[in-house]
Design a protein around this motif. Structure first.
Motif, PDB file in Angstrom:
ATOM      1  N   LEU A  16      10.601  -8.718   2.598  1.00  0.00           N
ATOM      2  CA  LEU A  16      10.389  -9.683   3.672  1.00  0.00           C
ATOM      3  C   LEU A  16      11.736 -10.225   4.124  1.00  0.00           C
TER       4      LEU A  16
ATOM      5  N   TYR B  65       6.609 -10.156  -8.027  1.00  0.00           N
ATOM      6  CA  TYR B  65       7.417 -10.703  -6.938  1.00  0.00           C
ATOM      7  C   TYR B  65       8.670 -11.310  -7.537  1.00  0.00           C
TER       8      TYR B  65
ATOM      9  N   SER C  64      -2.980  -8.111   7.181  1.00  0.00           N
ATOM     10  CA  SER C  64      -1.529  -8.246   7.097  1.00  0.00           C
ATOM     11  C   SER C  64      -0.872  -6.860   7.097  1.00  0.00           C
TER      12      SER C  64
ATOM     13  N   GLN D 224       6.945  -9.049  13.913  1.00  0.00           N
ATOM     14  CA  GLN D 224       7.392 -10.318  13.378  1.00  0.00           C
ATOM     15  C   GLN D 224       6.175 -11.218  13.242  1.00  0.00           C
TER      16      GLN D 224
ATOM     17  N   PRO E 165       8.208  -8.177   7.946  1.00  0.00           N
ATOM     18  CA  PRO E 165       7.808  -7.444   6.736  1.00  0.00           C
ATOM     19  C   PRO E 165       8.142  -5.958   6.863  1.00  0.00           C
TER      20      PRO E 165
ATOM     21  N   ASN F 116       6.921  -4.461  -0.623  1.00  0.00           N
ATOM     22  CA  ASN F 116       7.198  -5.101   0.652  1.00  0.00           C
ATOM     23  C   ASN F 116       8.450  -5.952   0.534  1.00  0.00           C
TER      24      ASN F 116
ATOM     25  N   PHE G 205       9.152 -14.196   9.753  1.00  0.00           N
ATOM     26  CA  PHE G 205       9.750 -13.130   8.952  1.00  0.00           C
ATOM     27  C   PHE G 205       9.333 -11.764   9.457  1.00  0.00           C
TER      28      PHE G 205
ATOM     29  N   TRP H 170       7.859 -18.133   0.149  1.00  0.00           N
ATOM     30  CA  TRP H 170       6.464 -18.556   0.230  1.00  0.00           C
ATOM     31  C   TRP H 170       6.284 -20.049  -0.041  1.00  0.00           C
TER      32      TRP H 170
ATOM     33  N   ALA I   7      11.138 -14.209  -3.122  1.00  0.00           N
ATOM     34  CA  ALA I   7       9.815 -14.230  -2.486  1.00  0.00           C
ATOM     35  C   ALA I   7       9.131 -15.561  -2.753  1.00  0.00           C
TER      36      ALA I   7
ATOM     37  N   CYS J 239      -0.582 -10.299   0.106  1.00  0.00           N
ATOM     38  CA  CYS J 239       0.672 -11.017   0.346  1.00  0.00           C
ATOM     39  C   CYS J 239       0.622 -12.311  -0.441  1.00  0.00           C
TER      40      CYS J 239
END
Length: 169
Positions: free
Chosen positions: A134, A46, A84, A100, A115, A132, A113, A54, A50, A66
């Motif tokens: 975001l 990540y 997810s 969303q 994805p 992914n 957010f 988070w 990200a 995730c």
């Protein structure tokens, strides 16, 4: 004709002229929050964006589907990580788009957010991982529970139900 009589002067570019950056090097250049997983959903990478979204840094290889602390449906209902968008994409090998959802950070703040999970495939077409991106949905009322902020948006549950009706095997 004797080729030994010729002097070859090959003016090559710098030694890195044929350099191909790694996936991580490429992803570091993207400003949007982004992460990758293996085919089983375990986080493999990540970027800094990200981690900021988070609100913490999950451990690579220990977080699954995730990196978010907690996930929520658009209506505010808790969303298990194994349901997810990334999990559904990897399990069904079909990207989940147009939903969303919300996340909760360890400090209790919440964020909406969008994805955009994508299955990564090898040369034979087998899923070998996922990526992914975001996209944060900026709201002036972030401290308001997601239930009010996200009402009227397509829900992941609706996408799941539509997917189940299509794939009744």
């Amino acid at each position: 004709m004797n080729t030994d009589d010729f002097a070859y002067d090959f003016d090559a570019p710098d030694s890195d002229w044929n350099y191909e950056p790694s996936r991580a090097d490429l992803f570091r250049q993207i400003d949007a929050p982004l992460y990758t997983t293996d085919s089983n959903g375990w986080l493999t990478y990540y970027n800094e964006a990200a981690a900021q979204l988070w609100g913490f840094r999950p451990v690579i290889g220990k977080a699954r589907w995730c990196g978010a602390w907690r996930l929520f449906e658009a209506d505010g209902a808790p969303l298990p990580h194994d349901l997810s968008p990334m999990a559904l994409t990897l399990k069904g090998a079909r990207a989940v788009r147009g939903v969303q959802i919300g996340l909760e950070r360890p400090d209790g703040s919440r964020m909406a957010f969008l994805p955009y999970p994508t299955a990564l495939r090898d040369g034979t077409g087998a899923v070998v991982g996922g990526c992914n991106i975001l996209l944060a949905v900026e709201r002036s009322s972030l401290r308001v529970p997601l239930r009010g902020a996200l009402q009227g948006r397509p829900t992941l549950r609706a996408a799941q139900l539509a997917s189940m009706h299509r794939c009744s095997a």
